[in-house]
Each structure stands twice: as structure tokens, then as C-alpha cells.
Write an enzyme that holds these catalytic residues in place. Structure first.
Site, PDB file in Angstrom:
ATOM      1  CG  HIS A  18      88.226  92.487   1.501  1.00  0.00           C
ATOM      2  ND1 HIS A  18      89.044  93.119   0.604  1.00  0.00           N
ATOM      3  CD2 HIS A  18      87.761  93.447   2.337  1.00  0.00           C
ATOM      4  CE1 HIS A  18      89.070  94.422   0.882  1.00  0.00           C
ATOM      5  NE2 HIS A  18      88.292  94.645   1.928  1.00  0.00           N
ATOM      6  CG  HIS A  50      72.715  76.108  10.266  1.00  0.00           C
ATOM      7  ND1 HIS A  50      73.814  76.317  11.065  1.00  0.00           N
ATOM      8  CD2 HIS A  50      71.943  77.219  10.381  1.00  0.00           C
ATOM      9  CE1 HIS A  50      73.706  77.489  11.651  1.00  0.00           C
ATOM     10  NE2 HIS A  50      72.577  78.064  11.253  1.00  0.00           N
ATOM     11  NE  ARG A  90      76.588  65.231   6.775  1.00  0.00           N
ATOM     12  CZ  ARG A  90      77.088  65.645   5.609  1.00  0.00           C
ATOM     13  NH1 ARG A  90      77.914  66.654   5.567  1.00  0.00           N
ATOM     14  NH2 ARG A  90      76.764  65.045   4.478  1.00  0.00           N
ATOM     15  CD  GLU A 109      79.809  87.545  16.105  1.00  0.00           C
ATOM     16  OE1 GLU A 109      79.980  88.752  16.333  1.00  0.00           O
ATOM     17  OE2 GLU A 109      78.692  87.017  16.001  1.00  0.00           O
ATOM     18  N   GLY A 146      82.144  93.200  14.610  1.00  0.00           N
ATOM     19  CA  GLY A 146      81.342  92.546  13.588  1.00  0.00           C
ATOM     20  C   GLY A 146      80.285  93.463  12.993  1.00  0.00           C
ATOM     21  N   GLY A 203      90.949  94.303   4.199  1.00  0.00           N
ATOM     22  CA  GLY A 203      91.172  95.671   3.763  1.00  0.00           C
ATOM     23  C   GLY A 203      91.487  96.599   4.919  1.00  0.00           C
TER      24      GLY A 203
END
Length: 127
Positions: free
Chosen positions: A93, A76, A78, A49, A69, A95
Site C-alpha cells: 500500500h 524467521h 529458515r 527495515e 517507520g 498512500g
């Protein structure tokens, strides 16, 4: 920008910025572990994030807009017990009102640890 934030607590450090990517690293130690001694999935999501949010913010006119966000997911792949993980984000993308960024997190052997995708909203600042 990282002082007194989650990035500071987890020791996330930006290491490379390119035309269409941003790369950061994060150590894996007791601060990043879940109870079984592995990298906590939440720590991977924080790295993802952070990368996606910063990349989105860098791609807009910050005097007029800001990014938040909307959604993030992570697979996940490994486990990691120690060392350093590296995250790199690239756009899927970009935009006017939304952005989608992919984040790949790898270990020191360049093996995939986690793959994530974040969707960002681009909002206009109010005067």
C-alpha cells in the site's frame, strides 16, 4: 547514503532497483550471527527495515515529505550460517500518509529465510 550507518556496519549493498521493487544483499558472517552461529533475527530485520525505508523514501516527493517507520514485524523461516542473503521489497500500500511494504529475504538457493512487513508514516516537512 550508507557510510557510517548500520547498513555500512552490516555490509548491506543495494543491487537492483526496479519500477516497483528494490533488492539488496547482505553477507552472513560473525558480525551477523547470534550465539548459536546462525543469522541473527535482528540482522534480518535491519535488512528488511533498510529496504522498506529506502523504498518508501523513493516513492515520495522528498522536497516536501519524509518517511519514518511505525511498525515492523518479521517471521524467521529458515536459518543461515554463512554466505549471502538477498532481500527484495515490494509495495502493499502506498498512500498519502502511510505506506506498507513487504520484504522477502532469501538465501543463495532462493529459499525463504524471513518475511517481513513494515508500515511507514509519510510526514510533511516543516518550513
Amino acid at each position: 547514503m550508507s557510510a557510517n550507518t548500520m547498513m555500512d556496519l552490516l555490509d548491506i549493498e543495494f543491487i537492483e532497483i526496479g519500477k516497483d521493487f528494490i533488492k539488496a544483499k547482505m553477507p552472513v558472517d560473525h558480525r551477523h550471527h547470534q550465539p548459536f552461529g546462525l543469522l541473527h533475527g535482528g540482522a534480518s530485520v535491519v535488512l528488511a527495515e533498510t529496504l522498506g525505508s529506502v523504498a518508501a523514501q523513493c516513492s515520495i516527493d522528498a522536497s516536501k515529505y519524509y518517511c519514518v517507520g511505525l511498525d515492523i514485524n518479521a517471521n524467521h523461516i529458515r536459518g543461515v550460517r554463512s554466505g549471502t542473503v538477498y532481500g527484495i521489497t515490494t509495495p502493499i500500500h502506498v498512500g498519502r500518509s502511510t505506506q506498507v511494504w513487504q520484504i522477502k529475504i532469501t538465501n543463495e538457493q532462493d529459499e525463504l529465510v524471513c518475511v517481513s512487513r513494515i508500515t511507514m508514516a509519510v510526514l510533511e516537512k516543516k518550513s
